[in-house]
Each structure stands twice: as C-alpha cells, then as structure tokens.
Design a protein around this motif. Structure first.
Motif, PDB file in Angstrom:
ATOM      1  N   CYS A   1       4.110   6.731   6.644  1.00 61.92           N
ATOM      2  CA  CYS A   1       2.582   6.368   6.895  1.00 61.92           C
ATOM      3  C   CYS A   1       1.954   7.733   6.382  1.00 61.92           C
ATOM      4  O   CYS A   1       0.769   7.248   5.721  1.00 61.92           O
TER       5      CYS A   1
ATOM      6  N   CYS B   1      -0.018   8.106   2.930  1.00 61.87           N
ATOM      7  CA  CYS B   1      -1.186   7.324   2.465  1.00 61.87           C
ATOM      8  C   CYS B   1      -2.118   7.540   3.744  1.00 61.87           C
ATOM      9  O   CYS B   1      -3.316   6.992   3.255  1.00 61.87           O
ATOM     10  N   HIS B   2      -1.928   7.903   4.906  1.00 56.09           N
ATOM     11  CA  HIS B   2      -3.018   7.738   6.101  1.00 56.09           C
ATOM     12  C   HIS B   2      -2.968   9.060   6.585  1.00 56.09           C
ATOM     13  O   HIS B   2      -1.850   9.667   6.860  1.00 56.09           O
TER      14      HIS B   2
ATOM     15  N   TYR C   1     -11.464  -1.998  13.845  1.00 59.06           N
ATOM     16  CA  TYR C   1     -10.859  -3.171  14.635  1.00 59.06           C
ATOM     17  C   TYR C   1     -10.944  -2.844  16.264  1.00 59.06           C
ATOM     18  O   TYR C   1     -10.678  -1.528  16.322  1.00 59.06           O
TER      19      TYR C   1
ATOM     20  N   LYS D   1       0.720  -6.624   9.325  1.00 57.78           N
ATOM     21  CA  LYS D   1       0.510  -6.001   7.930  1.00 57.78           C
ATOM     22  C   LYS D   1       1.261  -4.928   7.647  1.00 57.78           C
ATOM     23  O   LYS D   1       1.602  -4.501   6.557  1.00 57.78           O
TER      24      LYS D   1
ATOM     25  N   ALA E   1      -3.433  -6.042   1.538  1.00 57.73           N
ATOM     26  CA  ALA E   1      -4.352  -5.788   0.641  1.00 57.73           C
ATOM     27  C   ALA E   1      -5.599  -6.521   0.749  1.00 57.73           C
ATOM     28  O   ALA E   1      -5.787  -7.512   1.426  1.00 57.73           O
TER      29      ALA E   1
ATOM     30  N   ASN F   1      -8.531  -5.580   2.039  1.00 59.35           N
ATOM     31  CA  ASN F   1      -9.306  -5.207   3.351  1.00 59.35           C
ATOM     32  C   ASN F   1     -10.096  -3.814   3.105  1.00 59.35           C
ATOM     33  O   ASN F   1     -11.257  -3.674   3.722  1.00 59.35           O
ATOM     34  N   TRP F   2      -9.654  -2.920   2.362  1.00 63.17           N
ATOM     35  CA  TRP F   2     -10.408  -1.646   2.343  1.00 63.17           C
ATOM     36  C   TRP F   2     -10.304  -1.386   0.748  1.00 63.17           C
ATOM     37  O   TRP F   2     -11.221  -0.408   0.592  1.00 63.17           O
ATOM     38  N   GLY F   3      -9.760  -2.156  -0.181  1.00 61.46           N
ATOM     39  CA  GLY F   3     -10.061  -1.750  -1.732  1.00 61.46           C
ATOM     40  C   GLY F   3      -9.127  -2.301  -2.493  1.00 61.46           C
ATOM     41  O   GLY F   3      -8.361  -3.307  -1.737  1.00 61.46           O
TER      42      GLY F   3
ATOM     43  N   ILE G   1      -6.037  -1.034  -3.617  1.00 62.49           N
ATOM     44  CA  ILE G   1      -4.763  -0.558  -3.496  1.00 62.49           C
ATOM     45  C   ILE G   1      -4.075  -1.240  -2.170  1.00 62.49           C
ATOM     46  O   ILE G   1      -4.748  -1.457  -1.348  1.00 62.49           O
TER      47      ILE G   1
ATOM     48  N   MET H   1      -1.191  -1.805   0.570  1.00 57.15           N
ATOM     49  CA  MET H   1      -0.234  -1.118   1.371  1.00 57.15           C
ATOM     50  C   MET H   1       1.282  -1.571   1.229  1.00 57.15           C
ATOM     51  O   MET H   1       1.583  -2.723   1.250  1.00 57.15           O
TER      52      MET H   1
HETATM   53  C1  HEC Z   1       1.721   3.465  -0.099  1.00 57.62           C
HETATM   54  C2  HEC Z   1       0.817   3.760   0.694  1.00 57.62           C
HETATM   55  C3  HEC Z   1       0.788   3.459   2.210  1.00 57.62           C
HETATM   56  C4  HEC Z   1       1.924   3.570   3.120  1.00 57.62           C
HETATM   57  C5  HEC Z   1       3.068   4.338   2.805  1.00 57.62           C
HETATM   58  C6  HEC Z   1       1.230   2.985   4.513  1.00 57.62           C
HETATM   59  N1  HEC Z   1       0.149   2.396   4.007  1.00 57.62           N
HETATM   60 FE1  HEC Z   1      -1.136   1.719   5.640  1.00 57.62          FE
HETATM   61  N2  HEC Z   1      -2.321   1.189   4.199  1.00 57.62           N
HETATM   62  C7  HEC Z   1      -2.537   1.626   2.805  1.00 57.62           C
HETATM   63  C8  HEC Z   1      -3.542   1.046   2.121  1.00 57.62           C
HETATM   64  C9  HEC Z   1      -3.844   1.068   0.572  1.00 57.62           C
HETATM   65  C10 HEC Z   1      -4.165   0.381   3.047  1.00 57.62           C
HETATM   66  C11 HEC Z   1      -5.489  -0.768   2.835  1.00 57.62           C
HETATM   67  C12 HEC Z   1      -4.915  -2.035   2.551  1.00 57.62           C
HETATM   68  C13 HEC Z   1      -6.287  -3.041   2.287  1.00 57.62           C
HETATM   69  O1  HEC Z   1      -7.207  -2.728   1.583  1.00 57.62           O
HETATM   70  O2  HEC Z   1      -5.958  -4.182   2.977  1.00 57.62           O
HETATM   71  C14 HEC Z   1      -3.531   0.518   4.139  1.00 57.62           C
HETATM   72  C15 HEC Z   1      -3.830  -0.381   5.449  1.00 57.62           C
HETATM   73  C16 HEC Z   1      -3.404  -0.016   6.837  1.00 57.62           C
HETATM   74  C17 HEC Z   1      -3.842  -0.629   7.829  1.00 57.62           C
HETATM   75  C18 HEC Z   1      -5.223  -1.379   8.166  1.00 57.62           C
HETATM   76  C19 HEC Z   1      -4.670  -3.006   7.581  1.00 57.62           C
HETATM   77  C20 HEC Z   1      -5.769  -3.834   7.415  1.00 57.62           C
HETATM   78  O3  HEC Z   1      -5.756  -4.967   7.220  1.00 57.62           O
HETATM   79  O4  HEC Z   1      -7.080  -3.370   7.925  1.00 57.62           O
HETATM   80  C21 HEC Z   1      -2.921  -0.186   8.946  1.00 57.62           C
HETATM   81  C22 HEC Z   1      -3.071  -0.460  10.558  1.00 57.62           C
HETATM   82  C23 HEC Z   1      -2.154   0.553   8.164  1.00 57.62           C
HETATM   83  N3  HEC Z   1      -2.053   0.819   6.993  1.00 57.62           N
HETATM   84  C24 HEC Z   1      -1.023   1.301   9.094  1.00 57.62           C
HETATM   85  C25 HEC Z   1      -0.005   1.934   8.467  1.00 57.62           C
HETATM   86  C26 HEC Z   1       1.421   2.442   9.034  1.00 57.62           C
HETATM   87  C27 HEC Z   1       1.480   2.304  10.398  1.00 57.62           C
HETATM   88  C28 HEC Z   1       2.098   2.769   8.005  1.00 57.62           C
HETATM   89  C29 HEC Z   1       3.581   3.422   8.078  1.00 57.62           C
HETATM   90  C30 HEC Z   1       4.586   2.497   8.657  1.00 57.62           C
HETATM   91  C31 HEC Z   1       1.368   2.743   6.824  1.00 57.62           C
HETATM   92  N4  HEC Z   1       0.237   2.034   7.065  1.00 57.62           N
HETATM   93  C32 HEC Z   1       1.957   3.188   5.745  1.00 57.62           C
HETATM   94  C33 HEC Z   1      -1.424   2.579   2.278  1.00 57.62           C
HETATM   95  C34 HEC Z   1      -0.243   2.743   2.848  1.00 57.62           C
END
Ligand code: HEC
Length: 132
Positions: free
Chosen positions: A60, A63-64, A82, A95, A101, A103-105, A107, A109
C-alpha cells in the motif's frame, strides 16, 4: 522508597486499562490519536494497531501515505471522504481486494486478491480512522 512501591501498581494499572479498552471499539477509535504515547503494551495483544500493521506488511505504501498524495489518495483524504461505518468499510475493503478506479482520478488501484476480507476490513478501519 516510594518509587519501588509505585512501579508494580502502575504496571498492573496499564494492563488492566488495556484489557478493558480492547472490548470497546468506539473508545479505541477516539483514542487512536493518543496511542503512539502508550508506554509498553508489548504484553497485551494490540487491537487498534492491527490495520496499520497489516498495511505496513503490504504494498500500500508504494501508492498511499497518511497525509500526502502519491499515486493514490492519502489516507487523510480517504478518511475525509468516507464516513467510518460498516457499509463503507465493506465497500472499500472490496475495492482493496478487487481493485478500484474512477473515484479519485484516472489511475486505477491494483487488486489484492490474496488479502483475506477480514484483513482488508481492518486496513480500511485504520485508514478511516486517520486524521479523526
Ligand atoms: C499501484 C498503486 C496502489 C497500491 C499498491 C494500492 N493502492 Fe489504494 N489506491 C490507488 C489509487 C490510484 C486509488 C484511487 C482509485 C480511484 O480513483 O478509484 C486508490 C484508492 C484506494 C482507496 C479508496 C477507494 C475508493 O473507492 O475511494 C482505498 C481505501 C485504498 N486505495 C486502500 C489501499 C490499501 C489498503 C492498499 C494496500 C493493500 C492499497 N490501497 C494499495 C493506488 C494504489
């Protein structure tokens, strides 16, 4: 002399406190800001920190971050968007597992199909508690 008397009292008070706190989820959420200050809880199974630990063990952080946007939104932003309730926890955990994908742009996830749903929920609980 007094110090030697107080030390065991403090330790048992700490254990008692942690044991009681574990059962009340709302309180641990409210306390999450203070948790880093907690002295030595190594003897007690951590409950509030579980989601954070699970996240640390995953990818995570590539990217976060808690308070800065990287490839994905910061946990602060997600927590602000949320409400921390069962429905959102279930949706967002889904998700994390299946990917998301739009919700934020542009790219998307990446999906994490290997993460058990219970673990994903713990992670989301932690994310939604950030900044609150
Ligand atoms: C490859 C990059 C990447 C990784 C690795 C990643 N994320 Fe994300 N995540 C994103 C992106 C880009 C978004 C925005 C997606 C969208 O626009 O809906 C996101 C969105 C989210 C959201 C919000 C979803 C929504 O619908 O609003 C959550 C919660 C989240 N990530 C949790 C995690 C967790 C927990 C992990 C590890 C298990 C993780 N992410 C790993 C790129 C990543």
């Amino acid at each position: 002399m007094k110090k030697t008397i107080w030390a065991p009292v403090c330790i048992s008070a700490a254990i008692l406190f942690a044991a009681c706190g574990g059962g009340e989820e709302k309180k641990t959420e409210e306390k999450s800001e203070e948790t880093p200050v907690v002295v030595d809880d190594s003897m007690v199974a951590p409950t509030a920190g579980k989601g954070k630990e699970l996240i640390a063990a995953q990818d995570c952080k590539t990217c976060h971050q808690e308070d800065a946007k990287l490839i994905g939104p910061s946990y602060n932003e997600i927590a602000a968007k949320y409400e921390n309730n069962d429905e959102n926890i279930a949706t967002l955990a889904g998700k994390v597992i299946k990917g998301g994908a739009g919700n934020w742009g542009e790219i998307p996830m990446a999906p994490h199909p290997a993460i058990p749903e219970e673990d994903a929920k713990e992670m989301v609980k932690y994310i939604l508690s950030v900044g609150k």
